[in-house]
Design a protein around this motif. Structure first.
Motif, short mmCIF file in Angstrom:
data_model
loop_
_atom_site.label_atom_id
_atom_site.label_comp_id
_atom_site.label_asym_id
_atom_site.label_seq_id
_atom_site.Cartn_x
_atom_site.Cartn_y
_atom_site.Cartn_z
N VAL A 143 46.87 37.20 36.98
CA VAL A 143 46.58 35.82 37.35
C VAL A 143 46.37 35.82 38.86
O VAL A 143 47.27 36.21 39.61
CB VAL A 143 47.76 34.90 36.96
N THR A 144 45.17 35.43 39.31
CA THR A 144 44.79 35.72 40.69
C THR A 144 44.76 34.52 41.63
O THR A 144 44.43 34.68 42.81
CB THR A 144 43.41 36.41 40.73
N GLY A 145 45.09 33.30 41.14
CA GLY A 145 45.10 32.14 42.04
C GLY A 145 43.77 32.00 42.77
O GLY A 145 42.71 32.15 42.17
N ASP A 146 43.84 31.72 44.08
CA ASP A 146 42.61 31.58 44.86
C ASP A 146 42.30 32.84 45.66
O ASP A 146 41.61 32.79 46.67
CB ASP A 146 42.71 30.39 45.81
N VAL A 147 42.81 33.99 45.21
CA VAL A 147 42.45 35.25 45.86
C VAL A 147 41.12 35.73 45.28
O VAL A 147 40.14 35.90 46.01
CB VAL A 147 43.56 36.30 45.67
N LEU A 148 41.08 35.91 43.98
CA LEU A 148 39.87 36.41 43.32
C LEU A 148 39.40 35.41 42.27
O LEU A 148 40.17 34.99 41.41
CB LEU A 148 40.18 37.76 42.64
N PHE A 149 38.13 35.01 42.39
CA PHE A 149 37.49 34.18 41.37
C PHE A 149 36.47 35.02 40.61
O PHE A 149 36.08 36.10 41.07
CB PHE A 149 36.74 33.01 42.03
N VAL A 150 35.99 34.50 39.49
CA VAL A 150 34.88 35.15 38.81
C VAL A 150 33.66 34.99 39.71
O VAL A 150 33.20 33.88 39.96
CB VAL A 150 34.64 34.53 37.41
N GLY A 151 33.19 36.08 40.26
CA GLY A 151 32.01 36.05 41.14
C GLY A 151 32.29 35.61 42.56
O GLY A 151 31.34 35.44 43.34
N GLY A 152 33.54 35.40 42.93
CA GLY A 152 33.83 34.94 44.29
C GLY A 152 35.22 35.32 44.74
O GLY A 152 35.95 36.05 44.05
N CYS A 153 35.61 34.81 45.91
CA CYS A 153 36.99 34.96 46.37
C CYS A 153 37.34 33.75 47.20
O CYS A 153 36.48 32.95 47.58
CB CYS A 153 37.19 36.26 47.16
N GLY A 154 38.62 33.58 47.49
CA GLY A 154 39.10 32.40 48.20
C GLY A 154 38.65 32.38 49.65
O GLY A 154 38.36 33.41 50.25
N ARG A 155 38.61 31.18 50.20
CA ARG A 155 38.28 31.02 51.62
C ARG A 155 39.42 31.54 52.49
O ARG A 155 40.56 31.56 52.08
CB ARG A 155 38.06 29.53 51.93
N THR A 156 39.07 31.91 53.70
CA THR A 156 40.09 32.41 54.63
C THR A 156 40.14 31.58 55.90
O THR A 156 40.80 31.95 56.86
CB THR A 156 39.83 33.88 54.99
N ASP A 157 39.44 30.43 55.88
CA ASP A 157 39.38 29.62 57.11
C ASP A 157 40.30 28.41 57.08
O ASP A 157 40.22 27.55 57.93
CB ASP A 157 37.93 29.18 57.36
N PHE A 158 41.19 28.33 56.08
CA PHE A 158 42.21 27.29 56.10
C PHE A 158 43.39 27.80 56.93
O PHE A 158 43.48 28.99 57.24
CB PHE A 158 42.71 26.97 54.69
#
Ligand SMILES: [Zn+2]
Length: 224
Positions: A143-158
């Motif tokens: 379960v990857t939360g907002d680290v890894l999405f299908v085809g994407g990854c989480g933002r790092t600018d928050f």
């Protein structure tokens, strides 16, 4: 033992994925089919829907597992704790964001196994989207939360985001067995789930050969 070594994992809980709210958030109910003990990952938006599903499956919700403390992932924690008495599992670096009705929290420290009845998951610290981001690894899925999405990854600018830490976290996830199923924190992809192998081959963020390439791509795309 290395936290990434999946051989020592307890048997995997059954998993039910449920989309809630207006931001395409995914929650999961993880449960032990023998004891009916259950954990809900990132309770938010529609706690009544999550609890109805748990009750339909005749489950006792004992834990809330938090991947990170952005509001869209935790705004239902208080309601869930009030209604079930569940214990909240969250990385200590983000614990101050969780109230849980003043009840004690359980630290999702890296490598820690968390029992769900006779099944269980392991906390994997995966910083980058937030300072205490945590994935929950089971035997066969993560379960990857907002680290890894299908085809994407989480933002790092928050606030608390860290692009270099995110790169390391994604490299860590890529070392999991390629058949490992990925349950992301939002329904942003073409499919609701994926696998580590599929993402390694197709996800542009995982295809970056170097950190510099990754950083440039992450800065170009501001999403999630
Ligand atoms: Zn987030």
């Amino acid at each position: 033992m290395n936290a990434d070594d999946t051989t020592g994992l307890p048997p995997a809980p059954e998993v039910v994925q449920i989309e809630v709210g207006l931001l395409q958030n995914f929650c999961e109910i993880l449960y032990c089919p023998e004891t009916r003990a259950a954990a809900i990952v990132d309770p938010a938006w529609e706690v009544d829907v999550l609890l109805r599903e748990a009750s339909k499956l005749d489950l006792k919700v004992e834990l809330a597992l938090i991947t990170h403390t952005h509001n869209d992932h935790i705004e239902g924690v208080d309601e869930l704790v009030d209604k079930t008495g569940a214990m909240v599992v969250v990385n200590a670096r983000e614990a101050q964001a969780v109230h849980a009705g003043g009840r004690a929290l359980f630290d999702a420290r890296d490598g820690r196994d968390i029992a769900i009845g006779r099944r269980g998951v392991r906390a994997l610290e995966t910083r980058g989207h937030t300072v205490g981001g945590t994935c929950y690894l089971a035997d066969g899925y993560v379960v990857t939360g907002d680290v890894l999405f299908v085809g994407g990854c989480g933002r790092t600018d928050f606030q608390g985001g860290d692009t270099a830490a995110m790169w390391q976290s994604l490299q860590r996830l890529m070392r999991l067995p390629e058949e490992t199923r990925v349950y992301p924190g939002h329904n942003y992809g073409e499919t609701a789930t994926s696998t580590i192998g599929h993402e390694t081959r197709t996800n542009p963020y995982l295809r970056c050969a170097t950190f510099e390439e990754f950083r440039a791509l992450r800065e170009r795309k501001r999403k999630a």
